[in-house]
Design a protein around this motif. Structure first.
Motif, PDB file in Angstrom:
ATOM      1  N   HIS A  74     -26.151  17.203   6.689  1.00 46.08           N
ATOM      2  CA  HIS A  74     -27.484  17.734   7.038  1.00 46.08           C
ATOM      3  C   HIS A  74     -27.895  18.932   6.207  1.00 46.08           C
ATOM      4  O   HIS A  74     -28.450  19.894   6.740  1.00 46.08           O
ATOM      5  CB  HIS A  74     -27.532  18.059   8.542  1.00 46.08           C
ATOM      6  CG  HIS A  74     -27.921  16.885   9.392  1.00 46.08           C
ATOM      7  ND1 HIS A  74     -27.606  16.771  10.727  1.00 46.08           N
ATOM      8  CD2 HIS A  74     -28.598  15.755   9.093  1.00 46.08           C
ATOM      9  CE1 HIS A  74     -28.067  15.637  11.214  1.00 46.08           C
ATOM     10  NE2 HIS A  74     -28.668  15.004  10.242  1.00 46.08           N
ATOM     11  N   LYS A 105     -21.044   7.072  11.976  1.00 46.02           N
ATOM     12  CA  LYS A 105     -21.345   8.311  11.236  1.00 46.02           C
ATOM     13  C   LYS A 105     -21.598   9.423  12.236  1.00 46.02           C
ATOM     14  O   LYS A 105     -22.299   9.214  13.232  1.00 46.02           O
ATOM     15  CB  LYS A 105     -22.581   8.114  10.352  1.00 46.02           C
ATOM     16  CG  LYS A 105     -22.935   9.342   9.515  1.00 46.02           C
ATOM     17  CD  LYS A 105     -24.145   9.068   8.628  1.00 46.02           C
ATOM     18  CE  LYS A 105     -25.448   9.276   9.369  1.00 46.02           C
ATOM     19  NZ  LYS A 105     -26.625   8.958   8.550  1.00 46.02           N
ATOM     20  N   GLU A 110     -32.456  10.002   2.075  1.00 47.89           N
ATOM     21  CA  GLU A 110     -33.330   9.731   3.220  1.00 47.89           C
ATOM     22  C   GLU A 110     -34.669  10.439   3.105  1.00 47.89           C
ATOM     23  O   GLU A 110     -35.623  10.028   3.757  1.00 47.89           O
ATOM     24  CB  GLU A 110     -32.639  10.111   4.535  1.00 47.89           C
ATOM     25  CG  GLU A 110     -32.456  11.602   4.732  1.00 47.89           C
ATOM     26  CD  GLU A 110     -31.861  11.922   6.096  1.00 47.89           C
ATOM     27  OE1 GLU A 110     -30.639  11.763   6.250  1.00 47.89           O
ATOM     28  OE2 GLU A 110     -32.616  12.306   6.995  1.00 47.89           O
ATOM     29  N   HIS A 164     -31.435   4.414   5.422  1.00 51.59           N
ATOM     30  CA  HIS A 164     -31.584   5.352   6.540  1.00 51.59           C
ATOM     31  C   HIS A 164     -32.473   4.724   7.610  1.00 51.59           C
ATOM     32  O   HIS A 164     -33.288   3.849   7.319  1.00 51.59           O
ATOM     33  CB  HIS A 164     -32.245   6.617   5.983  1.00 51.59           C
ATOM     34  CG  HIS A 164     -32.513   7.696   6.973  1.00 51.59           C
ATOM     35  ND1 HIS A 164     -33.775   7.972   7.463  1.00 51.59           N
ATOM     36  CD2 HIS A 164     -31.687   8.599   7.548  1.00 51.59           C
ATOM     37  CE1 HIS A 164     -33.707   9.012   8.288  1.00 51.59           C
ATOM     38  NE2 HIS A 164     -32.449   9.405   8.373  1.00 51.59           N
ATOM     39  N   ASP A 188     -22.622  13.171   8.114  1.00 53.32           N
ATOM     40  CA  ASP A 188     -23.908  13.658   7.609  1.00 53.32           C
ATOM     41  C   ASP A 188     -23.870  15.173   7.680  1.00 53.32           C
ATOM     42  O   ASP A 188     -23.832  15.751   8.769  1.00 53.32           O
ATOM     43  CB  ASP A 188     -25.042  13.088   8.474  1.00 53.32           C
ATOM     44  CG  ASP A 188     -26.410  13.396   7.898  1.00 53.32           C
ATOM     45  OD1 ASP A 188     -26.499  14.263   7.007  1.00 53.32           O
ATOM     46  OD2 ASP A 188     -27.393  12.768   8.351  1.00 53.32           O
ATOM     47  N   GLU A 206     -22.654  12.639   3.381  1.00 49.34           N
ATOM     48  CA  GLU A 206     -24.115  12.537   3.228  1.00 49.34           C
ATOM     49  C   GLU A 206     -24.797  13.900   3.182  1.00 49.34           C
ATOM     50  O   GLU A 206     -24.497  14.788   3.993  1.00 49.34           O
ATOM     51  CB  GLU A 206     -24.664  11.721   4.414  1.00 49.34           C
ATOM     52  CG  GLU A 206     -26.180  11.633   4.462  1.00 49.34           C
ATOM     53  CD  GLU A 206     -26.674  10.740   5.603  1.00 49.34           C
ATOM     54  OE1 GLU A 206     -25.985   9.751   5.933  1.00 49.34           O
ATOM     55  OE2 GLU A 206     -27.741  11.044   6.161  1.00 49.34           O
TER      56      GLU A 206
END
Ligand code: MG
Length: 390
Positions: free
Chosen positions: A218, A185, A268, A315, A216, A242
């Protein structure tokens, strides 16, 4: 069955790092004091070192259990909640199943709206230690206490490719692939000027069609931007997508989940099943974090998500690794599909633990030893600073 809790000790775990988490500082990024950096791409503060809150419970028989939660920022906040409220009440409670204890401690302030944040982190540390003690007192592993006895292997995905160039990041991914890791990832920041499609193109060409490659995001996108980004990655067959939008924006999470072709992964930052419930159906993959949920809420989230048809891929955050090992065992019990592997954190800190699961040839190898199986060793004690004793 464990006896009444008679002693609670809280420590900060601190260890310096060779590699800055998420890589070196880029343009517009800055240090916040000596300890933290602020990332431009999502405005989030990250520590320059590894730090968590570690906790040891001792019962009336002298048996111990270890727990851990986040300590990236303000570890004393967690300790204060344990000192003022949770610790004294825990020591009054009759010993019982740890999930019943979690409910009793949570109940103390739920009507005031204390449903998460640092309060839930403190609960998580206590809950992990209680489950450790509970399972050890029965002579069984945590996974056995949760209904799945025995050793196990859990597929691991390599998290993050901290390299300065596209070529360096691909080389790092290839070096893991050569060691048997077929899942990786990348965060959106591990790309040249945010060109995430270009990064996927490079990785897909270099790693082959069978490699699983996730991203991810974020929390950096609007729903519209996230849907467009996922569309741009479709030719490269992403494994999952993600955390594309703001954590609180449930409508945007559902909109993205409905619109994109690859699985949306969320979770997460959740503390309890109450965080999961309104997002049911949005996430095809849930990513509970043991350091926030403890064992009790990790399992409740996983059970609900499984019933809703979602996969479970937990996570893994920054810490000593007690919570990481609890997570591996709870994940095994929950039938998780895979687990995040923080390759810049986990192996180095696992050397400070007796009994940690190894991560080799693409999988975590989880023993069936009592409790969550891990205890800080002598070397770890040099990194544990006492914060509180009750
Ligand atoms: Mg993430």
């Amino acid at each position: 069955m464990h006896k009444r809790i008679e002693k609670i000790e809280v420590f900060t775990f601190e260890r310096s790092r060779n590699t800055t988490y998420l890589g070196d500082l880029g343009d517009g990024e800055f240090a916040l004091g000596d300890s933290h950096v602020v990332r431009r791409f999502n405005g989030t503060v990250y520590p320059r070192f590894d730090r968590s809150v570690v906790l040891r419970l001792t019962d009336a028989d002298g048996a111990t259990g270890w727990g851990e939660t986040y300590g990236l920022v303000a570890p004393k906040a967690v300790a204060a909640l344990i000192e003022d409220l949770l610790g004294p009440y825990l020591m009054m409670l009759d010993p019982g199943r740890p999930d019943a204890t979690w409910d009793a401690l949570y109940e103390l302030q739920r009507v005031r709206g204390y449903w998460g944040g640092y309060l839930a982190d403190a609960l998580a540390a206590l809950d992990i230690a209680l489950w450790d003690l509970f399972a050890r007192s029965r002579g069984e592993s945590l996974q056995a206490a949760l209904g799945r006895p025995g050793v196990g292997a859990l597929p691991a995905y390599v998290s993050g490719l901290p390299g300065a160039s596209k070529a360096a990041r691909l080389e790092l991914a290839q070096s893991w692939q050569a060691r048997g890791f077929d899942k990786v990832k990348i965060p959106v920041s591990h790309s040249d000027d945010g060109d995430i499609a270009g990064e996927f193109d490079s990785l897909r060409r270099g790693l082959g069609a069978d490699q699983k490659i996730a991203v991810d995001v974020h929390w950096t996108c609007s729903a519209e931007a996230a849907i467009a980004m996922a569309g741009s990655l479709a030719p490269y067959d992403p494994w999952f997508f993600e955390a594309p939008v703001a954590s609180e924006d449930i409508a945007a999470q559902h909109a993205v989940g409905r619109a994109i072709a690859c699985p949306l992964a969320l979770g997460e930052e959740w503390r309890t099943e109450w965080d999961y419930r309104p997002r049911a159906g949005a996430a095809a993959i849930v990513q509970p974090e043991m350091g926030h949920t403890g064992v009790t809420q990790f399992i409740r989230i996983a059970e609900r998500a499984r019933t809703d048809g979602a996969q479970i891929i937990p996570h893994a955050t920054i810490g000593l690794g007690l919570f990481a090992n609890a997570s591996l065992r709870a994940a095994l019990a929950a039938g998780a599909e895979a687990h995040e592997f923080q390759h810049t954190i986990y192996p180095e800190n696992a050397a400070l633990l007796e009994g940690a699961a190894s991560c080799e040839a693409g999988a975590f190898h989880i023993p069936d030893s009592p409790g969550h199986g891990t205890i800080p060793n002598e070397d770890a004690m040099a990194h544990l600073k006492p914060l509180l004793t009750l």
